[in-house]
Design an enzyme around this catalytic site. Structure first.
Site, short mmCIF file in Angstrom:
data_model
loop_
_atom_site.label_atom_id
_atom_site.label_comp_id
_atom_site.label_asym_id
_atom_site.label_seq_id
_atom_site.Cartn_x
_atom_site.Cartn_y
_atom_site.Cartn_z
CG HIS B 62 -0.35 0.05 2.54
ND1 HIS B 62 0.48 -0.93 3.03
CD2 HIS B 62 -0.44 0.99 3.51
CE1 HIS B 62 0.87 -0.61 4.25
NE2 HIS B 62 0.34 0.56 4.57
CG HIS B 64 -0.07 4.44 4.71
ND1 HIS B 64 -0.96 3.75 5.50
CD2 HIS B 64 -0.72 5.57 4.30
CE1 HIS B 64 -2.10 4.42 5.56
NE2 HIS B 64 -1.99 5.51 4.84
CG ASP B 66 4.85 2.65 7.52
OD1 ASP B 66 3.97 3.11 6.75
OD2 ASP B 66 4.57 1.83 8.42
CG HIS B 67 4.17 -0.41 4.32
ND1 HIS B 67 4.08 -1.75 4.62
CD2 HIS B 67 3.75 0.24 5.44
CE1 HIS B 67 3.61 -1.91 5.86
NE2 HIS B 67 3.39 -0.71 6.37
CG HIS B 139 -4.42 0.03 6.18
ND1 HIS B 139 -4.33 0.05 7.55
CD2 HIS B 139 -3.40 0.82 5.74
CE1 HIS B 139 -3.30 0.81 7.91
NE2 HIS B 139 -2.73 1.30 6.83
CG ASP B 209 0.03 -1.40 7.46
OD1 ASP B 209 0.91 -2.27 7.59
OD2 ASP B 209 0.22 -0.19 7.69
CG HIS B 267 3.48 -3.07 10.57
ND1 HIS B 267 2.48 -2.39 11.23
CD2 HIS B 267 3.85 -2.30 9.53
CE1 HIS B 267 2.23 -1.25 10.61
NE2 HIS B 267 3.05 -1.17 9.57
#
Lengths: 318, 318
Positions: B62, B64, B66-67, B139, B209, B267
């Site tokens: 996805h 975001h 942090d990914h 999510h 997530d 995570h």
């Protein structure tokens, strides 16, 4: 002002060196500025006492990724850590566009305001007791140096003269230091008579990627410190060709001609190994620069911390 | 297939844990896949034997940060390290848009082709001996799991039966293994009579997530391994509210109901400390999950390496 190097490698990180990032920390011990923000700058910060809550501004020299790819993550983490106060980002317009695109395309919501100042139109920027000017350099893309100069220099009392005239320490000294008048033992004293000539304001020039150090001649004429890339030694630079970087000899020769007292080299190609028995090693860059420059020469390492004191002397403090 | 965790923290990095990244390494020992690419994934790779030259594909769960904020730097470094072969990126369309915008706005030139596959329209993707399907999760933004399944399972000869019938090892065995016919001592032997029932294909499900593990029920019914986020313990999840993540209890309860033999949690919120005498610590997540799940439970750490063998058993190998 302290300089804390967060990354000293050009292009790609190595095990010893991250890509570019430099923190300038005010004497308050908390307020700081970040010049360039390569990927994992926020990771480097975890190993320092610097807090994103005290970050006054981020200044980006140019759009190349090794100087700005750490921005989105740093901004996101500052948000998650609860930063609320606005943050100034001085950068080429393309960086602002990239951050805005990143916010939109990756659902990056920031609970604080980003105040973008375009480096192309900066003129000078004043914050706390520092004035920052941007100076155009020569690179494959538009690149800038940032020149930090103390805005005002505090007055210093001539305590030797005061003592010689029998004027004892006390509130009267404070009055004189502010340039006021005071009466002591029937004499009217004028503050200006007891002030030493002001010291030179401190000035630090932090270059971005640049193949022409001479562009910094005017700013460096009154600077105590130049932080500049020395990506290659001259032999490697000759092989690599015209990629917009400076060889150590070129930068050191410029610093010598400019009469700079302190030169800090950084942004080393990953080929220069930390092990000085290897070839090429970081010592090759040191030797080439030292042959051209008689001032105080430093080769920055990650987490090296230098202090520029009010007398304009730079020293390694950590 | 080996699983090498490159980052196991949610949101922000800590000193012990980077943000999300997981390498899946084929038995060749070189070809690998990267699921998610948080900032500084390329830095983590410096501490492994994985090479960007052998990277077969990057799969992003996805948008975001942090990914995915490690993508531009990884792509740039692969270029600087001389990668020439095309690279497949399976990701939400927004990630492809972001990479294209990044290339344009930060002058990122790649001397190899990026082949973007939109996860929204992936169906299944076949590469070497693995088939990858994307499974929608729940999510704050569209998020996906990637289900890796062995495409074909090699035949295994029933060597006990061959020995019992006095058929000696040799080229004849090879022929039978391929399902062919052969004559031995006047008898016509059919390959299919000497093949063991095929073992189950290996299947690994790697979640992004997700606050609803039940969405993975069908894929997990025949999987040996589920890698899933467990951002919080239930008490913290209740306090934090509806932010699209799973508590450890929820994921473990799902894995138990699904009869999954191996569950790897990752995570973790940065609040869970590595020091298990601290509170809250990573052991709180472990205890909560263990109370719900009787299979083999792992809490991933950065650089932990797990091996899924052909018998479907997962073990920690580094």
């Amino acid at each position: 002002m302290d300089l804390i190097f967060l990354g000293t490698s050009s292009g790609t990180p190595t095990k010893q060196r991250n890509v570019t990032g430099l923190a300038l920390l005010e004497e308050t011990g908390s307020n700081w500025y970040l010049v360039d923000c390569g990927e994992a700058t926020q990771h480097q910060l975890l190993h320092t006492a610097l807090s994103v809550h005290d970050l006054q501004a981020i200044l980006i020299t140019h759009v190349h990724g090794d100087h700005c790819y750490g921005l989105p993550g740093l901004l996101a983490s500052a948000a998650m850590l609860g930063r609320k106060q606005p943050l100034t980002i001085i950068a080429p317009a393309g960086v602002a566009d990239w951050i805005r695109a990143t916010q939109q395309l990756t659902a990056l919501f920031l609970p604080y305001t980003l105040q973008f100042l375009s480096v192309e139109e900066l003129g000078s920027w004043q914050h706390n007791n520092w004035t920052v000017r941007a100076l155009p350099l020569s690179h494959r893309v538009p690149s800038y140096a940032y020149c930090f100069t103390e805005t005002t220099v505090e007055a210093t009392l001539d305590t030797a003269r005061l003592a010689a005239e029998g004027i004892p320490p006390g509130p009267l000294w404070g009055l004189l230091k502010k340039g006021g008048e005071a009466v002591h033992a029937g004499r009217t004293l004028k503050g200006n008579d007891y002030l030493l000539p002001p010291r030179a304001p401190r000035r630090i020039v932090v270059g971005g990627d640049n193949d022409n150090p001479d562009l910094l001649a005017e700013a460096c004429a009154t600077a105590q410190v130049l932080v500049h890339e020395a990506t290659y030694t001259q032999d490697v630079a000759d092989k690599v060709g015209d990629v917009g970087h400076s060889a150590a000899a070129r930068v050191a020769g410029f610093a010598e001609a400019a009469g700079l007292p302190h030169l800090v080299l950084t942004h080393f190609s990953a080929r220069y190994q930390a092990d000085i028995s290897a070839s090429p090693s970081i010592d090759d860059i040191r030797a080439e620069a030292a042959a051209q420059y008689r001032g105080q020469l430093w080769l920055a390492e990650d987490f090296a911390r230098y202090r520029l004191n009010k007398a304009g002397q730079l020293s390694l403090v950590g």
